[in-house]
Design a protein around this motif. Structure first.
Motif, short mmCIF file in Angstrom:
data_model
loop_
_atom_site.label_atom_id
_atom_site.label_comp_id
_atom_site.label_asym_id
_atom_site.label_seq_id
_atom_site.Cartn_x
_atom_site.Cartn_y
_atom_site.Cartn_z
N ARG A 1 -16.27 14.49 -40.33
CA ARG A 1 -16.09 13.32 -41.19
C ARG A 1 -17.27 12.40 -40.99
N LEU B 1 -12.45 7.93 -41.05
CA LEU B 1 -11.08 8.44 -41.03
C LEU B 1 -10.15 7.65 -41.96
N LEU C 1 -9.38 4.52 -42.12
CA LEU C 1 -8.50 3.63 -41.36
C LEU C 1 -8.72 2.16 -41.69
N LEU D 1 -8.62 4.49 -31.39
CA LEU D 1 -7.98 4.92 -32.63
C LEU D 1 -8.54 6.25 -33.12
N ILE D 2 -9.85 6.43 -32.99
CA ILE D 2 -10.51 7.66 -33.42
C ILE D 2 -10.02 8.83 -32.57
N GLU E 1 -7.21 9.02 -30.87
CA GLU E 1 -5.80 9.28 -31.18
C GLU E 1 -5.63 10.14 -32.43
N LYS E 2 -6.58 10.05 -33.35
CA LYS E 2 -6.54 10.87 -34.57
C LYS E 2 -7.12 12.26 -34.34
N TYR F 1 -10.32 13.03 -33.08
CA TYR F 1 -11.75 13.16 -33.39
C TYR F 1 -12.60 12.64 -32.24
N LYS G 1 -13.62 16.98 -35.46
CA LYS G 1 -12.25 17.22 -34.99
C LYS G 1 -12.32 17.87 -33.62
#
Length: 159
Positions: free
Chosen positions: A4, A54, A56, A85-86, A88-89, A91, A158
């Motif tokens: 991404r 992402l 967000l 946050l990244i 947790e997703k 990535y 990812k």
């Protein structure tokens, strides 16, 4: 593998009586950036690029400039929270390419320390963090030293 890309941009006015924070470090200058936080344009642009990659939202969604919790906050904390946050997703950061636009001060000698600071927060090597600078050749508000801006592009992968 899933990749991404995100881009971010930030602007701040210069003001007397403020410290100048760029890339997580304090730069000696007779003016600093005006903002609710420490107004670190580079870290803010990187936060926006990470969040944008992402979908967000942006830095204002996560750290509103009318929230007293973020008054004068160190932007390294904002970048650390954004990176959480990244992660947790699912990535991780591959690399960051950024450009500062300011007439003064000259920042070349500070770039290695900025790269180290940012790399440490994003858990990548210093070689994965590009920080460049340019002027506006004395044109416009930035050229008149009324403010500064930063742009950043990030590539996420990812995990």
């Amino acid at each position: 593998m899933s990749f991404r890309i995100g881009s971010g941009i930030d602007f701040h006015q210069f003001a007397e009586g403020r410290a100048l924070w760029i890339g997580g470090i304090q730069i000696p200058h007779h003016k600093g950036a005006l903002g609710h936080s420490d107004a670190d344009v580079l870290l803010h642009a990187i936060c926006d690029a990470l969040l944008g990659a992402l979908s967000l939202g942006d830095i204002g969604v996560h750290f509103p400039n009318n929230d007293p919790r973020y008054k004068d906050i160190d932007s390294k904390i904002l970048l650390t929270e954004t990176m959480r946050l990244i992660t947790e997703k699912g990535y991780q950061v591959v690399n960051v390419d950024s450009t500062l636009c300011l007439q003064e001060p000259k920042i070349k000698k500070y770039v290695p320390t900025m790269q180290e600071t940012i790399a440490g927060i994003l858990a990548v090597s210093v070689a994965d963090i590009s920080v460049k600078a340019t002027t506006t050749e004395e044109m416009g508000a930035i050229g008149r030293e009324e403010g500064l801006m930063a742009m950043a592009t990030v590539l996420l992968q990812k995990i």
